[in-house]
Design a protein around this motif. Structure first.
Motif, PDB file in Angstrom:
ATOM      1  N   TYR A   6      -5.819  -9.872  -5.263  1.00  0.00           N
ATOM      2  CA  TYR A   6      -6.891 -10.057  -6.230  1.00  0.00           C
ATOM      3  C   TYR A   6      -7.486 -11.436  -6.067  1.00  0.00           C
ATOM      4  N   HIS A   7      -8.665 -11.628  -6.619  1.00  0.00           N
ATOM      5  CA  HIS A   7      -9.330 -12.928  -6.579  1.00  0.00           C
ATOM      6  C   HIS A   7      -9.017 -13.669  -7.868  1.00  0.00           C
ATOM      7  N   LEU A   8      -8.397 -14.834  -7.726  1.00  0.00           N
ATOM      8  CA  LEU A   8      -8.109 -15.690  -8.872  1.00  0.00           C
ATOM      9  C   LEU A   8      -9.411 -16.236  -9.433  1.00  0.00           C
ATOM     10  N   ASP A   9     -10.286 -16.652  -8.554  1.00  0.00           N
ATOM     11  CA  ASP A   9     -11.643 -17.071  -8.875  1.00  0.00           C
ATOM     12  C   ASP A   9     -12.466 -16.876  -7.604  1.00  0.00           C
ATOM     13  N   ALA A  10     -13.644 -17.476  -7.548  1.00  0.00           N
ATOM     14  CA  ALA A  10     -14.516 -17.260  -6.396  1.00  0.00           C
ATOM     15  C   ALA A  10     -13.956 -17.837  -5.103  1.00  0.00           C
ATOM     16  N   THR A  11     -13.046 -18.790  -5.186  1.00  0.00           N
ATOM     17  CA  THR A  11     -12.551 -19.449  -3.976  1.00  0.00           C
ATOM     18  C   THR A  11     -11.107 -19.121  -3.623  1.00  0.00           C
ATOM     19  N   HIS A  12     -10.359 -18.428  -4.487  1.00  0.00           N
ATOM     20  CA  HIS A  12      -8.939 -18.179  -4.250  1.00  0.00           C
ATOM     21  C   HIS A  12      -8.644 -16.683  -4.172  1.00  0.00           C
ATOM     22  N   LEU A  13      -8.095 -16.268  -3.042  1.00  0.00           N
ATOM     23  CA  LEU A  13      -7.599 -14.909  -2.868  1.00  0.00           C
ATOM     24  C   LEU A  13      -6.080 -14.961  -2.987  1.00  0.00           C
ATOM     25  N   VAL A  14      -5.509 -14.146  -3.863  1.00  0.00           N
ATOM     26  CA  VAL A  14      -4.057 -14.102  -4.066  1.00  0.00           C
ATOM     27  C   VAL A  14      -3.532 -12.796  -3.469  1.00  0.00           C
ATOM     28  N   VAL A  15      -2.501 -12.912  -2.636  1.00  0.00           N
ATOM     29  CA  VAL A  15      -1.830 -11.749  -2.054  1.00  0.00           C
ATOM     30  C   VAL A  15      -0.376 -11.810  -2.487  1.00  0.00           C
ATOM     31  N   GLU A  16       0.106 -10.740  -3.109  1.00  0.00           N
ATOM     32  CA  GLU A  16       1.482 -10.701  -3.594  1.00  0.00           C
ATOM     33  C   GLU A  16       2.393 -10.022  -2.578  1.00  0.00           C
ATOM     34  N   LEU A  17       3.504 -10.684  -2.260  1.00  0.00           N
ATOM     35  CA  LEU A  17       4.535 -10.109  -1.392  1.00  0.00           C
ATOM     36  C   LEU A  17       5.718  -9.740  -2.276  1.00  0.00           C
ATOM     37  N   GLY A  18       5.888  -8.460  -2.528  1.00  0.00           N
ATOM     38  CA  GLY A  18       6.951  -8.008  -3.408  1.00  0.00           C
ATOM     39  C   GLY A  18       8.172  -7.507  -2.681  1.00  0.00           C
ATOM     40  N   GLU A  19       8.089  -7.371  -1.360  1.00  0.00           N
ATOM     41  CA  GLU A  19       9.190  -6.847  -0.571  1.00  0.00           C
ATOM     42  C   GLU A  19       9.779  -7.926   0.318  1.00  0.00           C
ATOM     43  N   THR A  20      11.004  -7.706   0.733  1.00  0.00           N
ATOM     44  CA  THR A  20      11.626  -8.575   1.721  1.00  0.00           C
ATOM     45  C   THR A  20      11.004  -8.266   3.080  1.00  0.00           C
ATOM     46  N   ILE A  21      10.612  -9.309   3.796  1.00  0.00           N
ATOM     47  CA  ILE A  21      10.007  -9.126   5.111  1.00  0.00           C
ATOM     48  C   ILE A  21      11.121  -9.031   6.141  1.00  0.00           C
ATOM     49  N   ASP A  22      11.109  -7.949   6.915  1.00  0.00           N
ATOM     50  CA  ASP A  22      12.103  -7.771   7.971  1.00  0.00           C
ATOM     51  C   ASP A  22      11.420  -7.229   9.217  1.00  0.00           C
ATOM     52  N   LEU A  23      12.205  -6.901  10.219  1.00  0.00           N
ATOM     53  CA  LEU A  23      11.673  -6.430  11.493  1.00  0.00           C
ATOM     54  C   LEU A  23      10.824  -5.175  11.326  1.00  0.00           C
ATOM     55  N   ASP A  24      11.190  -4.313  10.388  1.00  0.00           N
ATOM     56  CA  ASP A  24      10.485  -3.042  10.215  1.00  0.00           C
ATOM     57  C   ASP A  24       9.092  -3.181   9.627  1.00  0.00           C
ATOM     58  N   ASN A  25       8.875  -4.172   8.758  1.00  0.00           N
ATOM     59  CA  ASN A  25       7.576  -4.252   8.082  1.00  0.00           C
ATOM     60  C   ASN A  25       6.791  -5.527   8.379  1.00  0.00           C
ATOM     61  N   GLU A  26       7.328  -6.418   9.192  1.00  0.00           N
ATOM     62  CA  GLU A  26       6.689  -7.713   9.440  1.00  0.00           C
ATOM     63  C   GLU A  26       5.276  -7.585   9.998  1.00  0.00           C
ATOM     64  N   SER A  27       5.107  -6.823  11.055  1.00  0.00           N
ATOM     65  CA  SER A  27       3.778  -6.725  11.679  1.00  0.00           C
ATOM     66  C   SER A  27       2.783  -6.015  10.768  1.00  0.00           C
ATOM     67  N   GLU A  28       3.245  -5.049  10.021  1.00  0.00           N
ATOM     68  CA  GLU A  28       2.362  -4.327   9.105  1.00  0.00           C
ATOM     69  C   GLU A  28       1.876  -5.237   7.969  1.00  0.00           C
ATOM     70  N   ILE A  33      -2.413  -8.691   5.515  1.00  0.00           N
ATOM     71  CA  ILE A  33      -2.881  -9.982   4.998  1.00  0.00           C
ATOM     72  C   ILE A  33      -4.114 -10.439   5.767  1.00  0.00           C
ATOM     73  N   ILE A  34      -4.081 -10.302   7.087  1.00  0.00           N
ATOM     74  CA  ILE A  34      -5.222 -10.716   7.908  1.00  0.00           C
ATOM     75  C   ILE A  34      -6.438  -9.854   7.604  1.00  0.00           C
ATOM     76  N   ARG A  35      -6.224  -8.567   7.345  1.00  0.00           N
ATOM     77  CA  ARG A  35      -7.334  -7.684   6.978  1.00  0.00           C
ATOM     78  C   ARG A  35      -7.967  -8.119   5.654  1.00  0.00           C
ATOM     79  N   LEU A  36      -7.143  -8.612   4.737  1.00  0.00           N
ATOM     80  CA  LEU A  36      -7.652  -9.042   3.439  1.00  0.00           C
ATOM     81  C   LEU A  36      -8.408 -10.365   3.516  1.00  0.00           C
ATOM     82  N   LEU A  37      -8.196 -11.116   4.581  1.00  0.00           N
ATOM     83  CA  LEU A  37      -8.829 -12.427   4.732  1.00  0.00           C
ATOM     84  C   LEU A  37      -9.977 -12.310   5.732  1.00  0.00           C
ATOM     85  N   PRO A  38     -11.166 -11.981   5.268  1.00  0.00           N
ATOM     86  CA  PRO A  38     -12.290 -11.842   6.198  1.00  0.00           C
ATOM     87  C   PRO A  38     -12.727 -13.199   6.748  1.00  0.00           C
ATOM     88  N   CYS A  39     -13.523 -13.156   7.804  1.00  0.00           N
ATOM     89  CA  CYS A  39     -13.937 -14.394   8.468  1.00  0.00           C
ATOM     90  C   CYS A  39     -14.772 -15.291   7.563  1.00  0.00           C
TER      91      CYS A  39
END
Length: 158
Positions: A6-28, A33-39
């Motif tokens: 979600y957007h905190l305001d016009a300049t801040h994008l917040v992405v929540e990581l609710g899961e433990t990052i491991d080998l199975d989900n790291e690349s996904e 996250i990169i998809r959510l951060l446009p150029c």
């Protein structure tokens, strides 16, 4: 994988990581996250870590995302609400690099390169914070994420 963002305001994008990052989900997770951060997107990305367990895969992911966000002209900060997560980031030496804060407002400040000082009001109005800045600068020296790196450190002193 679906990440809550979600957007905190016009300049801040917040992405929540609710899961433990491991080998199975790291690349996904990284792709999402990169998809959510446009150029041409927001000027700051805040990654809100909701889990107390930070794996080496999660640390690597955070560093890669930080590099990619800075390439796109956006700063990055991390919210680590759990003490364990903050301790892991600090022990890995990433506390300053990733601009770690324990709260979302603190991460918003750190994403701009600011550090709240001891005299700064916690729930004050924006004008009160500006009036407190000269006292903070006089007491602590320069503000910013790397302001304390040239000061000598002694064990047991903060």
């Amino acid at each position: 994988m679906f990440l809550l963002s979600y957007h905190l305001d016009a300049t801040h994008l917040v992405v929540e990581l609710g899961e433990t990052i491991d080998l199975d989900n790291e690349s996904e997770v990284e792709r999402e996250i990169i998809r959510l951060l446009p150029c041409c997107g927001p000027r700051a990305l805040i990654v809100d870590i909701r889990t107390p367990l930070l794996t080496p895969r999660a640390l690597g992911l955070l560093l890669r995302v930080r590099g990619l966000s800075e390439e796109r002209g956006a700063s990055m900060a991390v919210v680590a609400g759990h003490d364990t997560a903050r301790e892991v980031l600090s022990a890995a030496g990433l506390h300053r690099v990733l601009r770690v804060a324990s709260t979302l407002p603190g991460a918003a400040l750190r994403s701009r390169g600011c550090r709240p000082g001891p005299e700064a009001p916690r729930n004050g109005k924006p004008g009160e914070l500006r009036s407190a800045l000269p006292a903070v600068r006089a007491a602590r020296g320069p503000l910013g994420p790397y302001a304390d790196t040239s000061r000598p450190r002694f064990p047991g002193e903060h």
